[in-house]
Enzyme design. Structure first.
Site, PDB file in Angstrom:
ATOM      1  N   ARG A  83       0.820  -1.222   0.000  1.00 17.89           N
ATOM      2  CA  ARG A  83       0.000   0.000   0.000  1.00 17.89           C
ATOM      3  C   ARG A  83       0.852   1.269   0.000  1.00 17.89           C
ATOM      4  NH1 ARG A  83      -2.364  -3.753  -0.915  1.00 17.89           N
ATOM      5  NH2 ARG A  83      -4.308  -4.538  -0.070  1.00 17.89           N
ATOM      6  N   GLU A 118      -5.070   3.016   6.396  1.00 18.27           N
ATOM      7  CA  GLU A 118      -4.762   2.991   4.972  1.00 18.27           C
ATOM      8  C   GLU A 118      -5.346   4.237   4.317  1.00 18.27           C
ATOM      9  OE1 GLU A 118      -6.101   0.120   1.277  1.00 18.27           O
ATOM     10  OE2 GLU A 118      -5.655  -0.817   3.194  1.00 18.27           O
ATOM     11  N   SER A 154     -11.297  -1.063   3.184  1.00 14.94           N
ATOM     12  CA  SER A 154     -10.405  -1.378   4.310  1.00 14.94           C
ATOM     13  C   SER A 154      -9.823  -0.083   4.874  1.00 14.94           C
ATOM     14  CB  SER A 154      -9.280  -2.300   3.850  1.00 14.94           C
ATOM     15  OG  SER A 154      -9.805  -3.518   3.374  1.00 14.94           O
TER      16      SER A 154
END
Length: 332
Positions: free
Chosen positions: A160, A328, A232
């Site tokens: 990520r 995130e 998420s």
């Protein structure tokens, strides 16, 4: 340019904030003109589909959004194809395009929200595949009007993360991304419940894998058009093997994924669930009742409400497991 522009439809959390100025462009030449004419004033923020953003207040600056479209073949052999895709293309539309053309590689990334440009910034991933596995090069234009093409080896990809997320590269705007896909049949199926779900179909094809991925995601993740969310919310933490083995003694059924000999990834959603947060709320923000990794806007939540919930969840995980989980989602 639009003034005092509502960003409600440009963030999947459904936070009702506005931008002082909003600019869209449909080509690299148009972005050049906006920069050269001085319309991109500081502070500025470039967004994609807004699926990885949490606006905590009105943005007192310029928000830019790409509408560069198009999918074109850049190179092709008997085994592989390289396609150049506009940054403004909706990511799942591109995956659907690949499946319809029998190009293998992107199907496990079905239904991930957002746009192609942001996929290269964020290094999106799901079900054993990351977009860095497909990217060949990333074309950019910076605030000074300089174009640069980054080869995959220059993008600094990790979980990520990419070079494009560095503060120093805030002035770099992705315009096109080139992806290499396979024309020969192959699948990535050894993740989660993919193989089990595929047993419902007479044969494994690109189309059935895409259907299964979409069904799994829809079962776990709320539709942001119905309940605001950014998918998420937290990254899965990666810990040392020593740390993992100590935790495993206390939690023998703890799920995990081996990164290498020294590093283990632990699902953040499982830890959040163990802390008792699944389905619980703080005001109008809540932890989703089916997937604890997802924070949702139950209606009328402000960015501050979601931040408060995030802080409370992180504190619980830190206290119980001694692990700090990180969002995130980008707080703006």
């Amino acid at each position: 340019m639009e003034q005092k522009y509502s960003l409600l439809s440009h963030n999947t959390f459904g936070i009702d904030v506005s931008a002082a100025r909003f600019l869209e462009y449909a080509s690299v030449d148009e972005l050049h003109r906006l920069i050269d004419s001085g319309q991109v004033t500081s502070p500025y923020l470039h967004i994609g589909g807004g699926s990885n953003l949490l606006f905590t207040k009105d943005y007192e600056g310029t928000v830019l959004h790409s509408r560069i479209e198009g999918v074109e073949v850049a190179d092709e052999t008997d085994d592989e194809i390289v396609v150049r895709v506009g940054a403004g293309v909706v990511w799942d539309d591109f995956v659907d395009y690949c499946v319809k053309h029998n190009w293998y590689g992107a199907e496990n990334l079905s239904l991930i929200p957002g746009e192609v440009g942001a996929s290269a910034v964020q290094n999106i991933g799901a079900y054993g595949v990351e977009v860095k596995d497909l990217i060949v090069r990333v074309e950019t234009l910076n605030i000074e009007g300089k174009e640069r093409v980054y080869d995959i080896s220059e993008c600094g990809y990790s979980y990520r993360d990419s070079i494009f997320k560095r503060p120093a590269n805030k002035s770099v705007f992705v315009t096109y991304v080139s992806f290499k896909l396979s024309k020969k049949e192959y699948y990535t199926l050894d993740y989660g419940t993919i193989r089990r779900e595929l047993e419902k179909y007479p044969m494994v094809t690109l189309e059935t894998v895409r259907r299964v991925i979409i069904a799994i995601r829809e079962e776990k993740l709320p539709d942001p058009r119905v309940m605001g969310n950014a998918g998420s919310f937290f990254m899965n933490p990666i810990v040392s093997r020593i740390k993992f083995e100590a935790l495993q003694e206390e939690y023998p059924h703890m799920p995990f994924y081996e990164i290498d000999a020294d590093r283990i990834k632990i699902p953040a959603g499982w830890m959040i669930d163990q802390c008792g947060w699944k389905g619980k709320a703080l005001g109008p923000a809540a932890v989703h009742d089916k997937q604890a990794l997802v924070l949702v806007n139950r209606g009328g939540a402000r960015g501050a409400d979601v931040m408060a919930l995030s802080d409370a969840v992180r504190a619980s995980v830190r206290e119980k497991f001694g692990i700090d989980i990180h969002p995130e989602v980008n707080f703006i």
